[in-house]
Design an enzyme around this catalytic site. Sequence first.
Site, PDB file in Angstrom:
ATOM      1  CD  GLU A 119      -2.179  -1.300   2.960  1.00  0.00           C
ATOM      2  OE1 GLU A 119      -2.350  -0.249   3.590  1.00  0.00           O
ATOM      3  OE2 GLU A 119      -2.377  -2.436   3.436  1.00  0.00           O
ATOM      4  CE  LYS A 121       5.256   5.116   6.653  1.00  0.00           C
ATOM      5  NZ  LYS A 121       5.222   6.540   6.958  1.00  0.00           N
ATOM      6  CG  ASP A 123       4.256  12.549   4.502  1.00  0.00           C
ATOM      7  OD1 ASP A 123       4.142  12.237   5.704  1.00  0.00           O
ATOM      8  OD2 ASP A 123       5.130  13.311   4.078  1.00  0.00           O
ATOM      9  CE1 TYR A 246      -3.069   2.755   8.616  1.00  0.00           C
ATOM     10  CE2 TYR A 246      -3.225   4.541   7.022  1.00  0.00           C
ATOM     11  CZ  TYR A 246      -2.857   4.079   8.271  1.00  0.00           C
ATOM     12  OH  TYR A 246      -2.297   4.928   9.174  1.00  0.00           O
ATOM     13  CE  LYS A 334       9.933   7.086   5.235  1.00  0.00           C
ATOM     14  NZ  LYS A 334      10.114   7.289   6.666  1.00  0.00           N
ATOM     15  CB  CYS A 428      12.505  48.943  -1.985  1.00  0.00           C
ATOM     16  SG  CYS A 428      11.146  48.164  -2.864  1.00  0.00           S
ATOM     17  CB  CYS A 431       9.888  51.821  -5.166  1.00  0.00           C
ATOM     18  SG  CYS A 431      10.239  51.816  -3.393  1.00  0.00           S
ATOM     19  CB  CYS A 446      10.010  48.694   0.735  1.00  0.00           C
ATOM     20  SG  CYS A 446       9.663  50.191  -0.177  1.00  0.00           S
ATOM     21  CB  CYS A 452       6.840  50.778  -2.989  1.00  0.00           C
ATOM     22  SG  CYS A 452       7.539  49.187  -3.435  1.00  0.00           S
TER      23      CYS A 452
HETATM   24  S1  IVH Z   1      -0.031   0.580   8.850  1.00  0.00           S
HETATM   25  C1  IVH Z   1       1.288  -1.211  12.922  1.00  0.00           C
HETATM   26  N1  IVH Z   1      -0.598   1.450   6.428  1.00  0.00           N
HETATM   27  O1  IVH Z   1       2.664   5.373   8.449  1.00  0.00           O
HETATM   28  C2  IVH Z   1       1.069  -0.709  11.547  1.00  0.00           C
HETATM   29  N2  IVH Z   1       0.419   2.957   7.950  1.00  0.00           N
HETATM   30  O2  IVH Z   1       5.041   4.576  10.268  1.00  0.00           O
HETATM   31  C3  IVH Z   1       0.689   0.707  11.502  1.00  0.00           C
HETATM   32  N3  IVH Z   1       0.763   5.194   7.051  1.00  0.00           N
HETATM   33  O3  IVH Z   1       1.385   5.764  11.683  1.00  0.00           O
HETATM   34  C4  IVH Z   1       0.633   1.398  10.244  1.00  0.00           C
HETATM   35  N4  IVH Z   1      -0.111   4.828   5.065  1.00  0.00           N
HETATM   36  O4  IVH Z   1       0.533   7.268   9.840  1.00  0.00           O
HETATM   37  C5  IVH Z   1      -0.067   1.767   7.627  1.00  0.00           C
HETATM   38  N5  IVH Z   1      -1.181   2.088   4.281  1.00  0.00           N
HETATM   39  C6  IVH Z   1      -0.662   2.403   5.470  1.00  0.00           C
HETATM   40  C7  IVH Z   1      -0.166   3.672   5.763  1.00  0.00           C
HETATM   41  C8  IVH Z   1       0.377   3.916   7.023  1.00  0.00           C
HETATM   42  C9  IVH Z   1       0.463   5.731   5.853  1.00  0.00           C
HETATM   43  C10 IVH Z   1       1.424   5.932   8.148  1.00  0.00           C
HETATM   44  C11 IVH Z   1       0.648   5.918   9.436  1.00  0.00           C
HETATM   45  C12 IVH Z   1       1.492   5.220  10.407  1.00  0.00           C
HETATM   46  C13 IVH Z   1       2.858   5.373   9.841  1.00  0.00           C
HETATM   47  C14 IVH Z   1       3.736   4.200  10.229  1.00  0.00           C
END
Ligand code: IVH
Length: 699
Positions: A119, A121, A123, A246, A334, A428, A431, A446, A452
């Site tokens: 999945e 991840k 942010d 998720y 990552k 500035c 101007c 300025c 200006c």
């Molecule tokens: S599972 C014990 N699935 O990543 C497992 N986390 O570093 C817990 N996150 O706190 C996380 N997408 O904020 C999981 N598809 C995903 C995710 C996800 C983003 C974030 C989440 C979590 C952090 C883990």
Amino acid sequence: MSGSEAEAAAELERLAAEIARHNALYYQQDAPEISDAEYDALVARARDLEARFPALRREDRPWHRVGAPPAAGFAKVRHGVPMLSLDNVFGAAQFAEFARGIRRFLGLPPGQALRFTAEPKIDGLSVNLLYEHGRFVRGATRGDGLVGEDITANLRTLKDLPLRLEADAPERMEIRGEVYMTRADFLAFRAAQERAAEEREARRARGEKLGEAVQVPANPRNAAAGSLRQKDPAVTAARPLRLFAYGLGEASALPADSQSGLLDWLARAGFPVNPLFRVVESEAEAEAFQAEMESRRASLDYEIDGVVFKLDRFDWQQRLGFVGRAPRWAVAWKFPAEQATTRLLDIEIQVGRTGALTPRAVMEPVVVGGVTVRHATLHNEEEIARKDIRIGDTVILQRAGDVIPQITGIVPEKRPPGAKPFAFPHTCPACGSHAVREKEDVVRRCTGGLTCPAQRVERLKHFVSRRAMDIEGLGEETIGLLHAEGLLASPADIFRLPARREALLALEGWGEKKVQNLIAAIESRRRMPLERFIFALGIRRIGEQTAKLLARHYGTFETWRERMIAARVPGSEAREELGAIQGIGPAIAEELVEFFAEPRNLAALDDLAREAPPLPAEAPAADSPIAGKTIVFTGTLSAMTRQEAEARAEALGAKVTKSVSRKTDVVVVGADAGSKAARAAELGVRVLSEAEWLAIARG
Ligand code: IVH
């Protein structure tokens, strides 16, 4: 290097304080000062020291905890099952090691294929959503992993969040998911916040009431975090927040027996589930998916910082359990930090609507995380000095999930010979007026506000506004239009508009009547009281009150002008005089002096005074019984409004204040007067009835 244990101990102390500070900035204030990569480097350093000196390890150090403790203000909620985090891997070898660990633990043969869900991840911000009998009953932030903040009311406003589940659900269950903002929504939201912040700055500059602070978020994650932690759910509701579900926390029964089954169930129950998730059957497939996501990363409408791989079978997850703060059955692969180096070609200075000078880096174009970058903000002159950034330097650019690239540092070895420290301009660029930096301010501004081009329109809007010159029919839009048409560049030009009838009539949609009305409105404001005139100039920190004090003190425009010019000389008699006016502090005096020190302002001011000579301030009647007295009005007056009464008292030479203190000389008590009347009696202050006041007011 910390060779000795004592040195290591000292450094760990330092790192603990530093990391705790960054945790608070990130988790509680949503205002990080460093990039994720810089933060990770600090944590890595701390962990490394602890690994080398195990005797120094302490469990309460901030890097042993997940997230940060909940901020004050929201009720605390204990999660049914802790919300833990994931271990990171950064390549195929580390991922293979993770898979080997699983086989070893479960006693599976080395060749055994493992099925994972993969999945993206997201942010964003993880949330814990509690459902009972299929209804959403409570939602919380992660907090420190054990206890989060109750943000139920805010979460209810998310359109993505089902308040009632559509599929058969266990009696009680926690759903885990990520709240985020799309890049497009973030950019629009940030632009709106920037405008609001500028507007606030403009109000501050005019000495007006400010209202609440405006946060300009650095990236979508901070924007989402700030939006979720609003005290007023209506504010959250207006923010474009999204959700992907998720995972599962505590559950009275399992709705599926695998992660892929759970994702299907979540979708059926009405949750948004990331459509990019995939089931992979081997390490090779995992690697291919990871590579695919990395290449698609820049084109996704939301930010991802890796791929989460979870062993699909729940029974195996159960057996594997957790180690420390992370599961053995899942890992975050990552993406490499989005860093690049390039050459700094120039530093441009941009001038904001309120006169703030902001430096911007112009770089040789470089691709960072799939996006071509040419510019980056350098924030302010102190930032450039602190990082010692010079034109010609090779700079390190970082995107690290942030939409806006940051220059995190330079490569000293690559500095070309002869590169000089950057000389931040003191004039500035828009101007040519001088630009000054107040004590304790990081921003240089300025001072040529009236002329200006970068600030002109803003100043004109203020000039004509209701509390300033109050010119009807000359709203913000019209100002913008007339400026664009070349009919308006300075305040004096407004009073030349009546002579430009034809040009006005030639504007699209401008008829005889409209032009007539505008000209009449302008003419009616050609002679305004000095205090209004001074306030209308929009000099930083000169609000209505200060303008009034100045007008009263100096009486006429000519005197004021002459004394302000004389006050430019430090220690001069005029400067002392200015400083001695009650209510005028050094910061205000400084602004006035700066304004008059700029020849462009003086020219614009004289031009304006020729077109619209201000009326002398009404000399306060020295023979009134309240001249020189401090007066407070309280309760309702029947013969005049409070505002009218206050203006009259001022015209009679009194000083009007809002609260009763020992310094108060007179309190005028109208109907239904409350605590102020009582306080006056208590202090023995002279009290007047409305009738007595009217006798004085009417002379
Ligand atoms: S599972 C014990 N699935 O990543 C497992 N986390 O570093 C817990 N996150 O706190 C996380 N997408 O904020 C999981 N598809 C995903 C995710 C996800 C983003 C974030 C989440 C979590 C952090 C883990």
